[in-house]
Design a protein around this motif. Structure first.
Motif, PDB file in Angstrom:
ATOM      1  N   ALA A   5       5.597  12.459   2.148  1.00 33.86           N
ATOM      2  CA  ALA A   5       6.117  11.261   1.490  1.00 33.86           C
ATOM      3  C   ALA A   5       5.963  10.041   2.396  1.00 33.86           C
ATOM      4  N   GLN A   6       6.231  10.247   3.694  1.00 38.25           N
ATOM      5  CA  GLN A   6       6.135   9.136   4.644  1.00 38.25           C
ATOM      6  C   GLN A   6       4.693   8.630   4.758  1.00 38.25           C
ATOM      7  N   SER A   7       3.748   9.578   4.671  1.00 36.33           N
ATOM      8  CA  SER A   7       2.348   9.193   4.815  1.00 36.33           C
ATOM      9  C   SER A   7       1.870   8.363   3.614  1.00 36.33           C
ATOM     10  N   ILE A   8       2.572   8.506   2.475  1.00 31.77           N
ATOM     11  CA  ILE A   8       2.187   7.756   1.270  1.00 31.77           C
ATOM     12  C   ILE A   8       2.622   6.307   1.365  1.00 31.77           C
ATOM     13  N   GLU A   9       3.842   6.110   1.910  1.00 37.49           N
ATOM     14  CA  GLU A   9       4.419   4.765   1.960  1.00 37.49           C
ATOM     15  C   GLU A   9       3.509   3.809   2.725  1.00 37.49           C
ATOM     16  N   GLY A  10       3.213   2.688   2.086  1.00 38.86           N
ATOM     17  CA  GLY A  10       2.340   1.719   2.722  1.00 38.86           C
ATOM     18  C   GLY A  10       0.876   1.921   2.362  1.00 38.86           C
ATOM     19  N   GLY A  11       0.571   3.084   1.747  1.00 37.47           N
ATOM     20  CA  GLY A  11      -0.803   3.373   1.337  1.00 37.47           C
ATOM     21  C   GLY A  11      -1.234   2.518   0.146  1.00 37.47           C
ATOM     22  N   ILE A  12      -2.481   2.695  -0.270  1.00 37.29           N
ATOM     23  CA  ILE A  12      -3.082   1.826  -1.279  1.00 37.29           C
ATOM     24  C   ILE A  12      -2.437   2.014  -2.657  1.00 37.29           C
ATOM     25  N   VAL A  13      -2.155   3.294  -3.043  1.00 34.80           N
ATOM     26  CA  VAL A  13      -1.543   3.539  -4.357  1.00 34.80           C
ATOM     27  C   VAL A  13      -0.106   3.027  -4.370  1.00 34.80           C
ATOM     28  N   TYR A  14       0.613   3.300  -3.276  1.00 31.09           N
ATOM     29  CA  TYR A  14       1.995   2.826  -3.128  1.00 31.09           C
ATOM     30  C   TYR A  14       2.054   1.308  -3.296  1.00 31.09           C
ATOM     31  N   THR A  18       3.892  -0.597  -6.510  1.00 26.97           N
ATOM     32  CA  THR A  18       5.086  -1.405  -6.243  1.00 26.97           C
ATOM     33  C   THR A  18       4.829  -2.906  -6.368  1.00 26.97           C
ATOM     34  N   SER A  19       3.550  -3.309  -6.429  1.00 30.08           N
ATOM     35  CA  SER A  19       3.274  -4.747  -6.457  1.00 30.08           C
ATOM     36  C   SER A  19       3.239  -5.311  -7.879  1.00 30.08           C
ATOM     37  N   ILE A  20       3.117  -4.440  -8.899  1.00 33.74           N
ATOM     38  CA  ILE A  20       3.070  -4.938 -10.280  1.00 33.74           C
ATOM     39  C   ILE A  20       4.420  -4.656 -10.939  1.00 33.74           C
ATOM     40  N   TYR A  21       5.191  -5.715 -11.203  1.00 32.46           N
ATOM     41  CA  TYR A  21       6.580  -5.504 -11.607  1.00 32.46           C
ATOM     42  C   TYR A  21       6.734  -4.825 -12.977  1.00 32.46           C
ATOM     43  N   TRP A  22       5.740  -5.017 -13.891  1.00 36.86           N
ATOM     44  CA  TRP A  22       5.876  -4.421 -15.232  1.00 36.86           C
ATOM     45  C   TRP A  22       5.301  -3.007 -15.312  1.00 36.86           C
ATOM     46  N   LEU A  23       4.674  -2.548 -14.217  1.00 34.76           N
ATOM     47  CA  LEU A  23       4.013  -1.240 -14.266  1.00 34.76           C
ATOM     48  C   LEU A  23       5.023  -0.093 -14.407  1.00 34.76           C
ATOM     49  N   TRP A  24       6.151  -0.189 -13.673  1.00 38.83           N
ATOM     50  CA  TRP A  24       7.134   0.897 -13.695  1.00 38.83           C
ATOM     51  C   TRP A  24       7.727   1.110 -15.098  1.00 38.83           C
ATOM     52  N   PRO A  25       8.254   0.039 -15.749  1.00 36.85           N
ATOM     53  CA  PRO A  25       8.753   0.239 -17.129  1.00 36.85           C
ATOM     54  C   PRO A  25       7.671   0.717 -18.091  1.00 36.85           C
ATOM     55  N   LEU A  26       6.433   0.241 -17.915  1.00 39.36           N
ATOM     56  CA  LEU A  26       5.342   0.704 -18.783  1.00 39.36           C
ATOM     57  C   LEU A  26       5.100   2.198 -18.583  1.00 39.36           C
ATOM     58  N   MET A  27       5.098   2.642 -17.322  1.00 38.55           N
ATOM     59  CA  MET A  27       4.855   4.064 -17.040  1.00 38.55           C
ATOM     60  C   MET A  27       6.009   4.925 -17.554  1.00 38.55           C
ATOM     61  N   GLU A  28       7.228   4.405 -17.444  1.00 37.65           N
ATOM     62  CA  GLU A  28       8.378   5.151 -17.982  1.00 37.65           C
ATOM     63  C   GLU A  28       8.240   5.334 -19.493  1.00 37.65           C
ATOM     64  N   THR A  29       7.828   4.258 -20.165  1.00 45.89           N
ATOM     65  CA  THR A  29       7.627   4.340 -21.615  1.00 45.89           C
ATOM     66  C   THR A  29       6.563   5.385 -21.938  1.00 45.89           C
ATOM     67  N   PHE A  83       5.754   9.178  -8.150  1.00 44.42           N
ATOM     68  CA  PHE A  83       5.967   9.755  -6.822  1.00 44.42           C
ATOM     69  C   PHE A  83       5.352   8.865  -5.741  1.00 44.42           C
ATOM     70  N   PHE A  84       4.128   8.403  -5.991  1.00 39.44           N
ATOM     71  CA  PHE A  84       3.456   7.548  -5.011  1.00 39.44           C
ATOM     72  C   PHE A  84       4.135   6.189  -4.875  1.00 39.44           C
ATOM     73  N   GLY A  85       4.838   5.767  -5.947  1.00 35.20           N
ATOM     74  CA  GLY A  85       5.487   4.461  -5.917  1.00 35.20           C
ATOM     75  C   GLY A  85       6.827   4.466  -5.193  1.00 35.20           C
ATOM     76  N   ASP A  86       7.435   5.649  -5.055  1.00 32.51           N
ATOM     77  CA  ASP A  86       8.754   5.728  -4.418  1.00 32.51           C
ATOM     78  C   ASP A  86       8.921   7.091  -3.742  1.00 32.51           C
ATOM     79  N   PRO A  87       7.991   7.467  -2.839  1.00 33.78           N
ATOM     80  CA  PRO A  87       7.913   8.848  -2.335  1.00 33.78           C
ATOM     81  C   PRO A  87       9.168   9.340  -1.626  1.00 33.78           C
ATOM     82  N   MET A  88       9.796   8.476  -0.830  1.00 32.37           N
ATOM     83  CA  MET A  88      10.948   8.944  -0.053  1.00 32.37           C
ATOM     84  C   MET A  88      12.135   9.290  -0.945  1.00 32.37           C
TER      85      MET A  88
END
Lengths: 161, 152
Positions: A5-14, A18-29, A83-88
């Motif tokens: 999980a630590q190795s993911i944080e700061g990576g390209i997918v992470y 985390t940089s697109i604010y509407w992506l999380w609600p869209l993915m939840e939907t 998972f990649f967006g909030d690994p820890m």
């Protein structure tokens, strides 16, 4: 798990997630739409294989499988991105851990069906009761996926450390 | 009225108990899977899918979908009470509720048509593609609006 999980944080997918604010609600939907397709198909297939709704041709219920796989594909994709967006958070969350164990159990159970029952299914009476082994597989599937929903929904409320 | 509702002992229990809210949410997602899962499969069938399955044989499953509906009506009322004043002023929540209300009536109408067609032996020739698409759209919007209730 935590090291991964630590190795993911700061990576390209992470960074992307985390940089697109509407992506999380869209993915939840999308995750909810995916679960509806996955569970919708499986409820029909498994309840029939457990011996209920005998008016439905048992072997023909497998025509619903493409929707199950589409739902699973949507949820695997969005799930990996969560998972990649909030690994820890996920790595240490027991709701998530139990959910993943149940997904693996459901997968092994499906494999059991594939190996032991799939070929025989076409010789079952289309509208009669099903063999005992088929019922066991059907109930394991229903219980495992219900558990996946239950523990998945509990993730925000448990074990965030 | 909604302020009063928020302060009833039931609402306070849902809002303050450690487990009531998450358990209600879990019930709500299980009910969602039963309702939208089954009804979307029936809609796909009506749109011409699943050769080998009779349309009429899905009718008992539609009855089962109403059990999911009941689970969600009950869990939904509990969840609503805890934040009644917020929900009642939320456009996305009211959109969700509107879709569910119309969706329930539509399901009743479609179920009635299917029962009649099944009795007449014509269920497999029933022409309900338009209603099936309408049904799928309603559940899609209901899920989307429901999810966005947490964000907007």
């Amino acid at each position: 798990m935590e090291a991964f999980a630590q190795s993911i944080e700061g990576g390209i997918v992470y960074t992307w997630v985390t940089s697109i604010y509407w992506l999380w609600p869209l993915m939840e939907t999308l995750h909810f739409i995916g679960l509806s397709l996955l569970l919708g198909g499986l409820i029909v297939i498994d309840t029939r294989m457990a011996g209920f709704f005998r008016g439905v041709n048992v072997a023909a219920t497998h025509k619903l499988l493409p929707w199950v796989f589409i739902g699973f594909g949507i949820n695997l994709t969005t799930g990996v991105l969560f998972f990649f967006g909030d690994p820890m958070r996920y790595a240490v969350n027991w709701g998530f851990q139990v959910k993943m164990v149940l997904v693996v159990i459901a997968g092994l159970n499906a494999l059991w069906f594939w190996v032991r029952l799939n070929k025989d299914m076409h010789s079952w009476e289309p509208n009669a009761d099903t063999p005992g082994e088929a019922k066991v597989v059907a109930w394991i599937s229903l219980v495992a996926w219900t558990g996946v929903l239950l523990f998945g929904r509990l993730i925000p409320y448990v074990g965030t450390g | 009225m909604f302020e009063w509702l928020e302060n009833t002992s039931v609402a306070l229990w849902v809002g303050e108990s450690l487990w009531a809210y998450p358990i209600m949410l879990s019930m709500h997602v299980i009910g969602l899977a039963i309702v939208v899962g089954i009804l979307s499969m029936v809609d796909f069938k009506l749109l011409g899918g699943f050769k080998g399955i009779r349309v009429g044989s899905f009718l008992p499953l539609v009855k089962f979908a109403w059990i999911g509906f009941l689970i969600n009506a009950v869990s939904g009322v509990f969840l609503f009470t805890s934040q009644a004043t917020y929900f009642v002023s939320s456009t996305v929540f009211l959109t969700k509720l509107g879709c569910i209300f119309i969706g329930a009536i539509l399901t009743k109408v479609m179920q009635g048509k299917l029962v009649a067609a099944e009795a007449a032996g014509t269920a497999d020739d029933v022409a309900m593609k338009g209603l099936a698409i309408f049904s799928l759209l309603l559940w899609l919007v209901a899920i989307t609006a429901g999810r966005l209730t947490a964000y907007i």
